[in-house]
Scaffold this motif. Structure first.
Motif, PDB file in Angstrom:
ATOM      1  N   UNK A  80      81.669  30.129  -2.302  1.00 45.29           N
ATOM      2  CA  UNK A  80      82.495  31.053  -3.086  1.00 45.29           C
ATOM      3  C   UNK A  80      83.948  30.609  -3.021  1.00 45.29           C
ATOM      4  N   UNK A  81      84.575  30.540  -4.192  1.00 43.49           N
ATOM      5  CA  UNK A  81      86.004  30.227  -4.295  1.00 43.49           C
ATOM      6  C   UNK A  81      86.384  28.950  -3.558  1.00 43.49           C
ATOM      7  N   UNK A  82      85.541  27.937  -3.684  1.00 46.45           N
ATOM      8  CA  UNK A  82      85.848  26.657  -3.069  1.00 46.45           C
ATOM      9  C   UNK A  82      85.551  26.567  -1.588  1.00 46.45           C
ATOM     10  N   UNK A  83      85.082  27.622  -0.983  1.00 42.78           N
ATOM     11  CA  UNK A  83      84.735  27.620   0.436  1.00 42.78           C
ATOM     12  C   UNK A  83      83.212  27.706   0.586  1.00 42.78           C
ATOM     13  N   UNK A  84      82.702  27.230   1.723  1.00 41.70           N
ATOM     14  CA  UNK A  84      81.264  27.320   1.960  1.00 41.70           C
ATOM     15  C   UNK A  84      80.975  27.456   3.447  1.00 41.70           C
ATOM     16  N   UNK A  85      79.845  28.022   3.734  1.00 36.79           N
ATOM     17  CA  UNK A  85      79.399  28.174   5.113  1.00 36.79           C
ATOM     18  C   UNK A  85      77.883  28.143   5.145  1.00 36.79           C
ATOM     19  N   UNK A  86      77.324  27.880   6.317  1.00 35.42           N
ATOM     20  CA  UNK A  86      75.868  27.802   6.481  1.00 35.42           C
ATOM     21  C   UNK A  86      75.383  28.962   7.331  1.00 35.42           C
ATOM     22  N   UNK A  87      74.335  29.629   6.865  1.00 31.94           N
ATOM     23  CA  UNK A  87      73.727  30.745   7.587  1.00 31.94           C
ATOM     24  C   UNK A  87      72.271  30.397   7.859  1.00 31.94           C
ATOM     25  N   UNK A  88      71.919  30.241   9.122  1.00 35.05           N
ATOM     26  CA  UNK A  88      70.551  29.873   9.481  1.00 35.05           C
ATOM     27  C   UNK A  88      69.730  31.105   9.812  1.00 35.05           C
ATOM     28  N   UNK A  89      68.420  31.013   9.583  1.00 34.30           N
ATOM     29  CA  UNK A  89      67.533  32.093   9.967  1.00 34.30           C
ATOM     30  C   UNK A  89      67.556  32.257  11.496  1.00 34.30           C
ATOM     31  N   UNK A  90      67.506  33.487  11.998  1.00 32.81           N
ATOM     32  CA  UNK A  90      67.445  33.699  13.457  1.00 32.81           C
ATOM     33  C   UNK A  90      66.037  33.474  13.982  1.00 32.81           C
ATOM     34  N   UNK A  91      65.699  32.213  14.229  1.00 30.28           N
ATOM     35  CA  UNK A  91      64.330  31.856  14.597  1.00 30.28           C
ATOM     36  C   UNK A  91      64.172  31.537  16.077  1.00 30.28           C
ATOM     37  N   UNK A  92      65.240  31.735  16.864  1.00 30.08           N
ATOM     38  CA  UNK A  92      65.209  31.294  18.263  1.00 30.08           C
ATOM     39  C   UNK A  92      64.131  31.977  19.086  1.00 30.08           C
ATOM     40  N   UNK A  93      63.766  33.209  18.752  1.00 26.38           N
ATOM     41  CA  UNK A  93      62.827  33.968  19.579  1.00 26.38           C
ATOM     42  C   UNK A  93      61.369  33.779  19.172  1.00 26.38           C
ATOM     43  N   UNK A  94      61.129  32.852  18.226  1.00 25.43           N
ATOM     44  CA  UNK A  94      59.762  32.630  17.774  1.00 25.43           C
ATOM     45  C   UNK A  94      59.205  31.366  18.412  1.00 25.43           C
ATOM     46  N   UNK A  95      57.977  31.452  18.911  1.00 24.41           N
ATOM     47  CA  UNK A  95      57.343  30.297  19.546  1.00 24.41           C
ATOM     48  C   UNK A  95      56.835  29.293  18.515  1.00 24.41           C
ATOM     49  N   UNK A  96      56.393  29.781  17.368  1.00 24.07           N
ATOM     50  CA  UNK A  96      55.799  28.908  16.369  1.00 24.07           C
ATOM     51  C   UNK A  96      56.875  28.299  15.471  1.00 24.07           C
ATOM     52  N   UNK A  97      56.464  27.278  14.739  1.00 27.85           N
ATOM     53  CA  UNK A  97      57.344  26.628  13.768  1.00 27.85           C
ATOM     54  C   UNK A  97      57.352  27.483  12.506  1.00 27.85           C
ATOM     55  N   UNK A  98      58.301  28.422  12.420  1.00 30.39           N
ATOM     56  CA  UNK A  98      58.235  29.435  11.365  1.00 30.39           C
ATOM     57  C   UNK A  98      59.363  29.371  10.341  1.00 30.39           C
ATOM     58  N   UNK A  99      60.027  28.230  10.121  1.00 27.42           N
ATOM     59  CA  UNK A  99      60.989  28.209   9.020  1.00 27.42           C
ATOM     60  C   UNK A  99      60.302  28.542   7.705  1.00 27.42           C
ATOM     61  N   UNK A 100      61.094  28.913   6.695  1.00 30.03           N
ATOM     62  CA  UNK A 100      60.526  29.150   5.378  1.00 30.03           C
ATOM     63  C   UNK A 100      59.970  27.869   4.795  1.00 30.03           C
ATOM     64  N   UNK A 101      59.239  27.991   3.722  1.00 29.12           N
ATOM     65  CA  UNK A 101      58.678  26.835   3.031  1.00 29.12           C
ATOM     66  C   UNK A 101      58.952  26.983   1.535  1.00 29.12           C
ATOM     67  N   UNK A 102      59.363  25.879   0.901  1.00 28.49           N
ATOM     68  CA  UNK A 102      59.527  25.889  -0.550  1.00 28.49           C
ATOM     69  C   UNK A 102      58.596  24.855  -1.146  1.00 28.49           C
ATOM     70  N   UNK A 103      58.138  25.046  -2.363  1.00 25.85           N
ATOM     71  CA  UNK A 103      57.103  24.207  -2.956  1.00 25.85           C
ATOM     72  C   UNK A 103      57.091  24.427  -4.474  1.00 25.85           C
ATOM     73  N   UNK A 104      56.915  22.652  -4.852  1.00 27.50           N
ATOM     74  CA  UNK A 104      56.739  22.460  -6.325  1.00 27.50           C
ATOM     75  C   UNK A 104      55.774  23.659  -6.753  1.00 27.50           C
TER      76      UNK A 104
END
Length: 257
Positions: A80-104
Motif C-alpha cells: 500500500x502506498x509504495x510500502x510493503x510488509x510480510x505477514x506469515x501464518x502463525x504455524x509455530x504450534x502445529x506439529x504437521x506441515x500445514x502451510x496453505x496450498x495453491x493449485x492450477x
C-alpha cells in the motif's frame, strides 16, 4: 442415504466430496453423482488456506494435494502506498506441515434425482436424504428462490508467466486504487492475478477497453518484479472474469482458523 454432487470439483476442493468421504467412513450407504470429472476452468478456489489443509489432515485426505504441483503458502505480503510488509501464518504450534496450498432447493420434499450418464441414458434415484453441493452457481437454488444479489464488483483473472513473486511462497495483496489486486502461485511456473473491478458492468474485452483499464489503472500499482509479465498477460488476451458479491470475502478467508 444418497449423496448427490452436481457441480464440478477439483482434486482438492469441495464440501461434497469431503462429506461423502466422511459419511462413507461412518458406514453410510452412498451414491455420488458428479456432473463432470474434468478439471474446471475457473479463476477462484485455487488457494487452500491452512485451516482447509488441516481439515484434509483430519479426514486423512492430505494426499489430495500431492503430485499436482501444489505450491506451499506461508502467508501474505501486503502492499500500500509504495510500502510493503510480510505477514506469515502463525504455524509455530502445529506439529504437521500445514502451510496453505495453491493449485492450477425445491418446493415440497426432495425424494431423489433424475440424471443422465455420458451416453444420455436417463436414471432416477430415490433416497431418504438428498444432499446437493453444486456451488455458488447452483441451478437448484435458482429454481426454488429468487435471492436479491448485489454485484458491486467483478473478479478479472490473468495468469502471469516467467516471473517470481517478491516474497516466495506467499500470496500478495496490493491495497490499490480503486480496489485490491491479488497475486498467488498456482504452479511452479504460473502466478494467478485477480483484479477486483468495482463495476456492475465490466469494460469490454473485445474492443480493448479491459486491456486499457488493466494497463492504465492496474499495471502502475503492480510490484516492479511482476510488471513486465503482467503486461504480457494482458497482451496475450486470456482474460477471465467472474461475478463477485464483494472482494472482501476473499480477503476475510486469509485467516488460519
Amino acid at each position: 442415504m444418497w449423496f448427490v454432487q452436481e457441480g464440478p470439483s477439483t482434486k482438492t476442493e469441495g464440501a461434497g466430496v469431503a462429506l461423502a468421504y466422511t459419511l462413507g467412513k461412518d458406514g453410510r450407504r452412498l451414491h455420488v453423482i458428479e456432473r463432470d470429472l474434468s478439471e474446471p476452468d475457473r479463476i477462484v478456489s485455487e488457494l487452500l488456506q491452512p485451516s482447509g489443509y488441516i481439515k484434509l489432515l483430519e479426514l486423512g485426505l492430505e494426499d489430495c494435494v500431492d503430485e499436482i504441483d501444489a505450491q506451499r503458502i506461508f502467508g501474505y505480503a501486503l502492499y500500500e502506498d509504495g510500502k510493503n510488509t510480510k505477514l506469515s501464518y502463525p504455524l509455530e504450534n502445529f506439529d504437521s506441515d500445514v502451510p496453505g496450498r495453491s493449485f492450477h432447493n425445491e418446493n415440497g420434499t426432495t425424494k431423489g434425482v433424475n440424471y443422465k450418464n455420458k451416453s444420455g441414458q436417463e436414471f432416477t434415484t430415490k433416497a431418504l436424504l438428498t444432499i446437493v453441493c453444486d456451488g455458488c452457481f447452483s441451478n437448484l437454488r435458482r429454481s426454488i428462490c429468487n435471492p436479491k444479489v448485489e454485484v458491486p464488483s467483478h473478479f478479472v483473472g490473468l495468469i502471469l508467466e516467467n516471473c517470481n513473486l517478491p516474497y516466495e511462497n506467499h500470496g500478495h495483496v496490493i491495497l490499490g486504487d480503486p480496489s485490491p489486486i491479488l497475486f498467488y502461485p498456482i504452479s511452479s511456473t504460473e502466478i494467478r492475478c485477480l483484479v477486483d473491478v468495482p463495476s456492475q458492468k465490466l469494460p469490454s474485452v473485445g474492443n480493448g477497453e479491459m486491456a486499457n483499464y488493466l494497463k492504465t489503472v492496474v499495471a502502475p500499482q503492480v510490484p516492479p518484479e511482476l510488471y513486465t509479465s503482467f503486461i504480457a498477460a494482458v497482451d496475450k488476451g486470456n482474460i477471465r472474469s467472474m461475478l463477485l458479491a464483494t472482494f472482501i470475502r476473499m480477503l476475510e478467508s486469509m485467516t488460519l482458523l
